[in-house]
Design a protein around this motif. Structure first.
Motif, mmCIF file in Angstrom:
data_model
loop_
_atom_site.group_PDB
_atom_site.id
_atom_site.type_symbol
_atom_site.label_atom_id
_atom_site.label_comp_id
_atom_site.label_asym_id
_atom_site.label_seq_id
_atom_site.Cartn_x
_atom_site.Cartn_y
_atom_site.Cartn_z
ATOM 1 N N ILE A 87 -73.640 75.539 39.559
ATOM 2 C CA ILE A 87 -72.455 76.380 39.363
ATOM 3 C C ILE A 87 -71.306 75.924 40.261
ATOM 4 N N LEU A 88 -71.596 75.675 41.519
ATOM 5 C CA LEU A 88 -70.565 75.224 42.454
ATOM 6 C C LEU A 88 -69.981 73.879 42.018
ATOM 7 N N THR A 89 -70.854 72.988 41.525
ATOM 8 C CA THR A 89 -70.400 71.664 41.105
ATOM 9 C C THR A 89 -69.520 71.756 39.861
ATOM 10 N N LEU A 90 -69.905 72.578 38.903
ATOM 11 C CA LEU A 90 -69.095 72.740 37.688
ATOM 12 C C LEU A 90 -67.708 73.293 38.032
ATOM 13 N N LYS A 91 -67.664 74.249 38.929
ATOM 14 C CA LYS A 91 -66.370 74.824 39.323
ATOM 15 C C LYS A 91 -65.523 73.794 40.067
ATOM 16 N N LEU A 92 -66.166 72.978 40.893
ATOM 17 C CA LEU A 92 -65.464 71.913 41.607
ATOM 18 C C LEU A 92 -64.864 70.914 40.628
ATOM 19 N N ILE A 93 -65.652 70.490 39.656
ATOM 20 C CA ILE A 93 -65.190 69.519 38.663
ATOM 21 C C ILE A 93 -64.050 70.096 37.838
ATOM 22 N N HIS A 94 -64.131 71.383 37.532
ATOM 23 C CA HIS A 94 -63.077 72.007 36.740
ATOM 24 C C HIS A 94 -61.731 71.973 37.451
ATOM 25 N N THR A 95 -61.731 71.934 38.783
ATOM 26 C CA THR A 95 -60.474 71.881 39.531
ATOM 27 C C THR A 95 -59.841 70.487 39.493
ATOM 28 N N GLY A 96 -60.562 69.514 38.908
ATOM 29 C CA GLY A 96 -60.004 68.167 38.807
ATOM 30 C C GLY A 96 -60.654 67.153 39.726
ATOM 31 N N GLN A 97 -61.629 67.578 40.519
ATOM 32 C CA GLN A 97 -62.312 66.652 41.415
ATOM 33 C C GLN A 97 -63.516 66.022 40.717
ATOM 34 N N LYS A 98 -63.882 64.823 41.157
ATOM 35 C CA LYS A 98 -65.055 64.154 40.605
ATOM 36 C C LYS A 98 -66.249 64.401 41.520
ATOM 37 N N PHE A 99 -67.426 64.414 40.900
ATOM 38 C CA PHE A 99 -68.637 64.628 41.688
ATOM 39 C C PHE A 99 -69.673 63.563 41.368
ATOM 40 N N ILE A 100 -70.116 62.839 42.412
ATOM 41 C CA ILE A 100 -71.155 61.832 42.276
ATOM 42 C C ILE A 100 -72.179 62.088 43.378
ATOM 43 N N PRO A 101 -73.444 62.365 43.041
ATOM 44 C CA PRO A 101 -74.459 62.594 44.070
ATOM 45 C C PRO A 101 -74.574 61.387 44.990
ATOM 46 N N SER A 102 -74.849 61.632 46.248
ATOM 47 C CA SER A 102 -74.895 60.546 47.221
ATOM 48 C C SER A 102 -75.900 59.474 46.841
ATOM 49 N N GLU A 103 -77.031 59.867 46.233
ATOM 50 C CA GLU A 103 -78.040 58.872 45.904
ATOM 51 C C GLU A 103 -77.635 57.991 44.729
ATOM 52 N N GLN A 104 -76.550 58.380 44.019
ATOM 53 C CA GLN A 104 -76.111 57.578 42.892
ATOM 54 C C GLN A 104 -74.749 56.937 43.137
ATOM 55 N N GLN A 105 -74.289 57.000 44.357
ATOM 56 C CA GLN A 105 -73.027 56.341 44.674
ATOM 57 C C GLN A 105 -73.142 54.858 44.365
ATOM 58 N N MET A 106 -72.142 54.341 43.692
ATOM 59 C CA MET A 106 -72.177 52.932 43.318
ATOM 60 C C MET A 106 -71.639 52.062 44.450
ATOM 61 N N ALA A 107 -72.310 50.941 44.695
ATOM 62 C CA ALA A 107 -71.856 50.015 45.726
ATOM 63 C C ALA A 107 -70.559 49.365 45.280
ATOM 64 N N THR A 108 -69.631 49.208 46.207
ATOM 65 C CA THR A 108 -68.362 48.551 45.901
ATOM 66 C C THR A 108 -68.187 47.347 46.787
ATOM 67 N N VAL A 109 -67.448 46.387 46.268
ATOM 68 C CA VAL A 109 -67.234 45.168 47.034
ATOM 69 C C VAL A 109 -66.204 45.415 48.129
ATOM 70 N N SER A 110 -66.344 44.702 49.229
ATOM 71 C CA SER A 110 -65.372 44.831 50.306
ATOM 72 C C SER A 110 -64.132 44.008 49.984
ATOM 73 N N ASP A 111 -63.014 44.384 50.617
ATOM 74 C CA ASP A 111 -61.780 43.620 50.415
ATOM 75 C C ASP A 111 -61.962 42.186 50.884
ATOM 76 N N GLN A 112 -62.795 41.991 51.910
ATOM 77 C CA GLN A 112 -63.006 40.631 52.418
ATOM 78 C C GLN A 112 -63.652 39.740 51.370
ATOM 79 N N ALA A 113 -64.583 40.309 50.600
ATOM 80 C CA ALA A 113 -65.250 39.516 49.568
ATOM 81 C C ALA A 113 -64.253 39.060 48.514
ATOM 82 N N MET A 114 -63.348 39.946 48.122
ATOM 83 C CA MET A 114 -62.343 39.564 47.131
ATOM 84 C C MET A 114 -61.385 38.533 47.705
ATOM 85 N N ASP A 115 -61.052 38.696 48.971
ATOM 86 C CA ASP A 115 -60.135 37.751 49.604
ATOM 87 C C ASP A 115 -60.721 36.348 49.648
ATOM 88 N N ARG A 116 -62.046 36.273 49.843
ATOM 89 C CA ARG A 116 -62.681 34.962 49.940
ATOM 90 C C ARG A 116 -62.528 34.149 48.658
#
Length: 208
Positions: A116-145
């Motif tokens: 219920i809390l998550t649905l209400k949060l999402i309805h306000t315009g925020q995104k919700f991703i559980p910590s265990e499903q957070q996607m890895a992102t590349v660092s700026d240094q990797a792109m710079d290389r």
């Protein structure tokens, strides 16, 4: 006395028991009204009769949900927020859904209070991703290389998933000619003669 407007929720779930329990639990709070359907096709049909604030899409329907189904849902149900929910979600599929505008991922393991809390949060315009499903992102240094732009790197990540140019177009919102242009640029910057060589280079050098 003021009354808070109830949130209209469309539940897409093909297991009747789960669908009924979810609907009953949400409606008993007094904050939600629900409509339940068992297929994506039926969801589009009921859309003509009612406006929704939230759409909850089960990720393990009997008829597999395709990325283009999700994109159509995000676009046609707008401004409703589309949310994936299920016991587990393939990380690449989840990330692609987030890229095309899905507002969150809700595990079925959540308690009713957390849901219920998550649905209400999402309805306000925020995104919700559980910590265990957070996607890895590349660092700026990797792109710079490798001197790749952010958009080029996004295309490179989708190539590693084995997606076609047309699928990349849909997910990243690019034209086919732009996708091809980015792939040519990626190959040139990585010193590759084709996309396969570019992927091998990126993997060997820890870029993806």
């Amino acid at each position: 006395m003021t009354h808070t407007k109830k949130l209209n929720v469309l539940i897409i779930e093909d297991r009747a028991l789960i669908s009924d329990l979810l609907s009953l639990s949400l409606e008993e709070t007094g904050d939600f009204e629900t409509t339940s359907v068992s297929t994506v096709k039926r969801a589009f049909e009921v859309k003509a009769d009612k406006k929704f604030d939230l759409v909850m899409l089960e990720t393990s329907l009997a008829n597999p949900v395709k990325i283009r189904d999700v994109q159509d849902m995000v676009q046609q149900f707008d401004p409703a927020k589309v949310v994936l929910f299920g016991r587990s979600t393939i990380p690449m599929f989840a990330q692609n859904c987030l890229d095309i505008g899905v507002s969150g991922l809700i595990p079925k393991q959540f308690s009713l209070e957390a849901l219920i809390l998550t649905l209400k949060l999402i309805h306000t315009g925020q995104k919700f991703i559980p910590s265990e499903q957070q996607m890895a992102t590349v660092s700026d240094q990797a792109m710079d290389r490798c001197s790749l732009s952010r958009k080029e790197f996004d295309v490179l990540k989708k190539l590693t998933e084995g997606l076609s140019n047309k699928d990349i177009m849909v997910i990243l919102g690019l034209s086919e000619s732009t996708v091809k242009m980015h792939i040519r640029s990626i190959c040139k910057k990585l010193g590759a003669t084709n996309r396969t060589q570019a992927l091998v280079f990126a993997q060997r050098h820890g870029l993806i």
